[in-house]
Design an enzyme around this catalytic site. Structure first.
Site, PDB file in Angstrom:
ATOM      1  N   SER A 146       0.835  -1.204   0.000  1.00 29.81           N
ATOM      2  CA  SER A 146       0.000   0.000   0.000  1.00 29.81           C
ATOM      3  C   SER A 146       0.864   1.246   0.000  1.00 29.81           C
ATOM      4  O   SER A 146       2.024   1.223   0.420  1.00 29.81           O
ATOM      5  CB  SER A 146      -0.912   0.003   1.233  1.00 29.81           C
ATOM      6  OG  SER A 146      -1.581   1.241   1.371  1.00 29.81           O
ATOM      7  N   HIS A 147       0.292   2.345  -0.458  1.00 29.53           N
ATOM      8  CA  HIS A 147       0.976   3.632  -0.387  1.00 29.53           C
ATOM      9  C   HIS A 147       1.032   4.153   1.048  1.00 29.53           C
ATOM     10  O   HIS A 147       1.804   5.062   1.351  1.00 29.53           O
ATOM     11  CB  HIS A 147       0.259   4.664  -1.270  1.00 29.53           C
ATOM     12  CG  HIS A 147       0.513   4.476  -2.728  1.00 29.53           C
ATOM     13  ND1 HIS A 147       0.001   3.413  -3.448  1.00 29.53           N
ATOM     14  CD2 HIS A 147       1.239   5.213  -3.608  1.00 29.53           C
ATOM     15  CE1 HIS A 147       0.384   3.508  -4.712  1.00 29.53           C
ATOM     16  NE2 HIS A 147       1.144   4.590  -4.841  1.00 29.53           N
TER      17      HIS A 147
END
Length: 224
Positions: free
Chosen positions: A9-10
């Site tokens: 994920s970012h």
């Protein structure tokens, strides 16, 4: 051993929180979070994804899930750089629902291909039928949910894991809706709450045993 799962994920907080949630469904599965950049900012870190993939691999391979487009690229590059790229696969499915579905499949002992397929299938509409099933198809029991949260995340995962051990097709019915008893997301979509009466139907060589197990879990409040 079981297939490991990596959540790319970012956001570090998003990946860590989802890993914590998925671990509730699959306590024996290694689920690692690879979110954010090394300085704590938003983004994806190639080196961290590689390291997370290596940590998650206990010998049965790894399935990686991602949130946004560039995270997919990072995950794919990380897999390609492994000593054995065939040991890991990037699943094209929704991050949250896919992580839950993949975790339950891995907990049930399914192989890497099946775990990846479970993650990908989580993005498809749930198969909830609204028609009456044909009479006489399989065995059926009626159960009342007494646990506080009903048939939601953790109880649904417990039920799916237990039913996967039996050679039987199982469905759970609430009112006019009927869901696949082997799908966590389908069961959660029923919205079955405390006090609801559900009907569990099974057919196949181990149908009776599957129903007995379902009754045991419901009567025992899914171990809560």
């Amino acid at each position: 051993m079981s297939v490991g799962i990596v959540l790319v994920s970012h956001s570090a907080k998003l990946a860590e929180g989802l890993a914590e949630l998925a671990a509730q469904m699959a306590p024996d599965v290694t689920i690692t979070a690879a979110g954010g950049l090394s300085d704590g900012s938003i983004g994806t870190d190639y080196d961290e994804v590689v390291a997370a993939t290596q940590r998650a691999d206990s010998g049965d391979g790894v399935v990686l899930l991602y949130d946004l487009g560039s995270a997919q690229m990072t995950a794919e590059l990380a897999v390609e750089s492994l000593a054995d790229p065939s040991a890991a696969v990037v699943a094209d499915g929704p991050l949250v629902e896919g992580a839950i579905a993949a975790a339950v499949a891995a907990q049930a002992g399914q192989d890497r291909k099946a775990v990846a397929e479970a993650a990908a299938a989580a993005g498809m509409p749930e198969d909830l039928t609204l028609t009456e099933p044909a009479a006489g198809e399989g065995d059926e029991i009626e159960l009342v949910l007494h646990n506080e949260v009903g048939l939601h995340a953790r109880p649904a995962a417990v039920l799916v894991r237990a039913l996967s051990a039996f050679d039987a097709e199982v469905s759970v019915r609430l009112g006019d809706q009927e869901a696949d008893g082997h799908s966590v997301l389908a069961l959660m979509s029923l919205g079955a709450r405390q006090g609801d009466r559900i009907r569990v139907r099974a057919r196949g060589p181990q149908a009776a045993a599957a129903l007995d197990k379902a009754k045991e879990l419901v009567d025992g409040n899914f171990g809560e």
